[in-house]
Design an enzyme around this catalytic site. Sequence first.
Site, PDB file in Angstrom:
ATOM      1  N   SER A  99       0.810  -1.211   0.000  1.00 34.34           N
ATOM      2  CA  SER A  99       0.000   0.000   0.000  1.00 34.34           C
ATOM      3  C   SER A  99       0.849   1.270   0.000  1.00 34.34           C
ATOM      4  O   SER A  99       1.574   1.541  -0.958  1.00 34.34           O
ATOM      5  CB  SER A  99      -0.949  -0.034   1.208  1.00 34.34           C
ATOM      6  OG  SER A  99      -1.913   0.978   1.137  1.00 34.34           O
ATOM      7  N   ASP A 239      -2.400   6.489  -3.319  1.00 33.28           N
ATOM      8  CA  ASP A 239      -1.299   5.790  -2.660  1.00 33.28           C
ATOM      9  C   ASP A 239      -0.774   4.703  -3.604  1.00 33.28           C
ATOM     10  O   ASP A 239      -1.232   4.574  -4.743  1.00 33.28           O
ATOM     11  CB  ASP A 239      -1.734   5.209  -1.314  1.00 33.28           C
ATOM     12  CG  ASP A 239      -2.709   4.052  -1.458  1.00 33.28           C
ATOM     13  OD1 ASP A 239      -3.447   4.010  -2.449  1.00 33.28           O
ATOM     14  OD2 ASP A 239      -2.732   3.174  -0.568  1.00 33.28           O
ATOM     15  N   ASP A 241      -0.981   1.448  -4.024  1.00 37.53           N
ATOM     16  CA  ASP A 241      -1.830   0.450  -4.688  1.00 37.53           C
ATOM     17  C   ASP A 241      -3.168   1.028  -5.112  1.00 37.53           C
ATOM     18  O   ASP A 241      -4.056   0.303  -5.563  1.00 37.53           O
ATOM     19  CB  ASP A 241      -2.028  -0.783  -3.804  1.00 37.53           C
ATOM     20  CG  ASP A 241      -2.875  -0.516  -2.575  1.00 37.53           C
ATOM     21  OD1 ASP A 241      -2.910   0.644  -2.110  1.00 37.53           O
ATOM     22  OD2 ASP A 241      -3.491  -1.471  -2.053  1.00 37.53           O
ATOM     23  N   ASP A 243      -5.826   2.217  -3.680  1.00 37.96           N
ATOM     24  CA  ASP A 243      -7.121   1.949  -3.073  1.00 37.96           C
ATOM     25  C   ASP A 243      -7.606   3.134  -2.248  1.00 37.96           C
ATOM     26  O   ASP A 243      -8.692   3.092  -1.678  1.00 37.96           O
ATOM     27  CB  ASP A 243      -7.102   0.662  -2.236  1.00 37.96           C
ATOM     28  CG  ASP A 243      -6.148   0.721  -1.045  1.00 37.96           C
ATOM     29  OD1 ASP A 243      -5.439   1.735  -0.890  1.00 37.96           O
ATOM     30  OD2 ASP A 243      -6.109  -0.264  -0.285  1.00 37.96           O
TER      31      ASP A 243
END
Length: 453
Positions: A99, A239, A241, A243
């Site tokens: 992440s 960010d 990833d 999400d």
Amino acid sequence: MSRIWFGTDGVRGPAGEGPLAAPFLRRLGRALGEQAGAESLVLLARDTRESGPAIAASLAAGLSASGARPLDLGVLPTPGLPLAMRARGAALGVVVSASHNPWRDNGVKVFGAGGHKLDDASEQALEARVDELGGVADDGHSEPDPTLTCEDGAAEYVEAISARFADLDLAGMDLAVDCAHGAATHTAVPVLRALGARVSALAIEPDGRNINADCGSTHLASVASAVVAGGHELGLAFDGDADRVLLVDAAGRACTGDAMLGLLGPWMASRGRLPDATVVATVMSNLGLERLLASHGLSLLRTPVGDRYVSAAMRRGGYGLGGEDSGHLLFGASEDHPGDGLFTALYVLTALLGTGCTVGDAIDAVPAVPQRLLNVQVAARPPLERLPAVTARVADLEAEHGADLRIVLRYSGTENLARVMVEGTEGQVVDRVTDELAALWVEQIEAAGRPAR
């Protein structure tokens, strides 16, 4: 039973070490394959870290050994995986990502039936099986695992998001967009431009080691400076990833998840899209959000920290909106969409256009309630119920201050850190209580670890 390797959001740590080393990953892949069943389809995806392909390969080796059918979708925003699972009827899905962490870290996020993150019991069962298989011990396997042939999952994701927001007209909107050198690099900008926005793209040259480095949603200074210098209407920052997303207004001020929930809650309620007039957030969301929602006749339901707890509460109650202050928002009920930075950004832009508000208006609407979060290094993480002096002091403070003070104590899911969060109407009280509880907590942990005389 507490979890050993799974934290707040899957397995996470330094790539190549412990549960992020090949032996553990092969065992985890095998345990996942056994759970999915022979011949079951299991999808894999990852962000742009250089360790991603090797980690995916080790997981795939374990999956194949158990009889499952792994399919690698390549670099893909985390929310793209649940969408692909539903479209392909996959039994399980795995995203290799840490992440917002630095490039040296990586992680494994597991999605179960329907594209939802696993609950605590499922993670505990997985850990028990991996432990039976040998846990983190060396398995004597010296050759690198073969990599899989990738399919272009990103193209499918772009097509799905573009179709959902086909009626959104962003013509004339001027944006600065920070992709964090991550999974949003090849998805966010094409979608925004196709919808008519003028986009100045930042951090779109991933090299495996620059993900989240002084960019993205955890380093807003980059996009804020670009917005102000370029005279842009607003900025978006994803960010690693993708999400989650945070916004900045024309002056470079941050629009957090709480501000977005404060904008979307009343707007969705006015359109009949907010079942039970309730928004779901974690215990970390600011009291100011709760008060703003209450002024519109809406309720805030709080959960433990972690988007999967928000998601679980939303599914149980049939709620339509939830999220975290970090910018990880979820949409339930008729949308049933996983936490997705690009989806969230487009939903927020739809609301801004529909209400005539600016990002600055959304920021100003949430009353500022003083809040302080203090992370303290500790020697161990004993359950709070074993530290009665701490819990008793919290109870006394809450009784003394009532609704004017809110206290949250929790441990980090991956490190020996005690996290003290205090918010209240008076900043001096917040600071005093935070320092007092942090010192007491450390003192009681140390006392509990000393042998009895």
